[in-house]
Design a protein around this motif. Structure first.
Motif, short mmCIF file in Angstrom:
data_model
loop_
_atom_site.label_atom_id
_atom_site.label_comp_id
_atom_site.label_asym_id
_atom_site.label_seq_id
_atom_site.Cartn_x
_atom_site.Cartn_y
_atom_site.Cartn_z
N HIS A 96 3.01 39.00 75.41
CA HIS A 96 3.40 40.01 76.41
C HIS A 96 3.37 39.40 77.81
N ARG A 98 -2.96 39.37 75.76
CA ARG A 98 -1.77 39.33 74.91
C ARG A 98 -0.82 38.27 75.46
N ASP A 101 5.24 52.12 76.25
CA ASP A 101 4.93 51.10 75.25
C ASP A 101 5.52 49.78 75.71
N ARG A 102 5.21 48.70 74.99
CA ARG A 102 5.59 47.38 75.45
C ARG A 102 7.11 47.22 75.56
N THR A 153 -2.70 41.64 82.14
CA THR A 153 -2.78 41.09 80.78
C THR A 153 -4.02 40.22 80.60
#
Length: 259
Positions: A71, A68, A32-33, A63
């Motif tokens: 991110h 995002r 996950d991030r 990305t």
């Protein structure tokens, strides 16, 4: 497996990432991030879960698909910090003048490449996914060459603390001027040498200055900083300038200082 790179070499063969890099790209795709940012924040290359910059760059380029921005910005800050750290290690204050400007130019050019890749795509960054450190070293050499070798500090004749000639200058003078190190005990000789170098044409004076700094004319390593790369000319041209300069310096130091 991650999508293949598109850039090709001179023979038309596509660039390929190292197998371990492809494997790590697949591995981090499952995170996950928060976990991903935590892994990428590790800077110790000896840490068993350290992720190389090739993987980090791929994550940044990926990305583009999900757009995002937050991110992307978090990942980019981590990568830029790595670039700046490498620049600090490679571009030292003892070797260069305006070192902050040089490091800033390297970071700026790299950031521009990232921005262009994000908005326009293309294959310019593919080489960084293959050999990040070597690609950055090549960028560093290009920046140094275009900013100009006058940014380099040449080795002073006298050490600032002792007032005596530095060892590097003594070695250089002995090697290419044919003068013994004992000559440097004479302040008049040192003064005449400085004056003789100062009277050389700029291209020859630059070569001698870089040689006194200990920078080689050529080198086998792709990312090595050499005089030829800094001046943007062939090794033969550098050697010709060196030989002309040595002839003039020897002539200027002849007579009273003849070996």
């Amino acid at each position: 497996m991650p999508p293949p790179l598109t850039k090709t070499n001179a023979n038309g063969v596509r660039y390929r990432r190292q197998t371990t890099v492809d494997q790590l790209i697949d591995e981090v795709a499952m995170l996950d991030r928060a976990a991903l940012l935590s892994r990428f924040s590790i800077t110790n290359r000896h840490d068993p879960i350290y992720l190389p910059s090739e993987v980090l760059l791929h994550a940044i380029r990926a990305t583009r698909q999900d757009n995002r921005d937050s991110h992307f910005e978090a990942l980019f800050r981590i990568l830029l910090a790595r670039v700046e750290s490498l620049s600090r290690n490679a571009i030292s204050t003892s070797q260069y003048r305006n070192v902050d400007e040089i490091r800033a130019e390297i970071a700026s050019r790299f950031a521009t490449m990232i921005a262009q890749d994000r908005t326009q795509g293309g294959d310019r960054l593919d080489i960084f996914e293959v050999v990040f450190d070597k690609a950055l070293a090549a960028l560093r050499v290009d920046v140094l060459r275009k900013l100009g070798p006058e940014r380099l500090r040449t080795e002073p004749i006298d050490d600032a603390n002792t007032g005596e000639p530095t060892a590097a200058v003594e070695r250089a003078a002995e090697a290419f001027l044919g003068q013994s190190r004992e000559k440097f005990d004479d302040p008049a000789f040192r003064s005449d040498l400085v004056a003789a170098i100062d009277h050389l044409p700029n291209d020859e004076k630059t070569v001698i200055g870089l040689m006194l700094k200990g920078i080689p004319i050529d080198g086998k390593e792709p990312g090595a900083v050499t005089i030829a790369k800094l001046l943007g000319c062939t090794e033969k041209t550098v050697r010709n300038r060196r030989d002309r300069a040595i002839f003039k310096l020897r002539k200027a130091l002849a007579g009273e200082y003849a070996s």
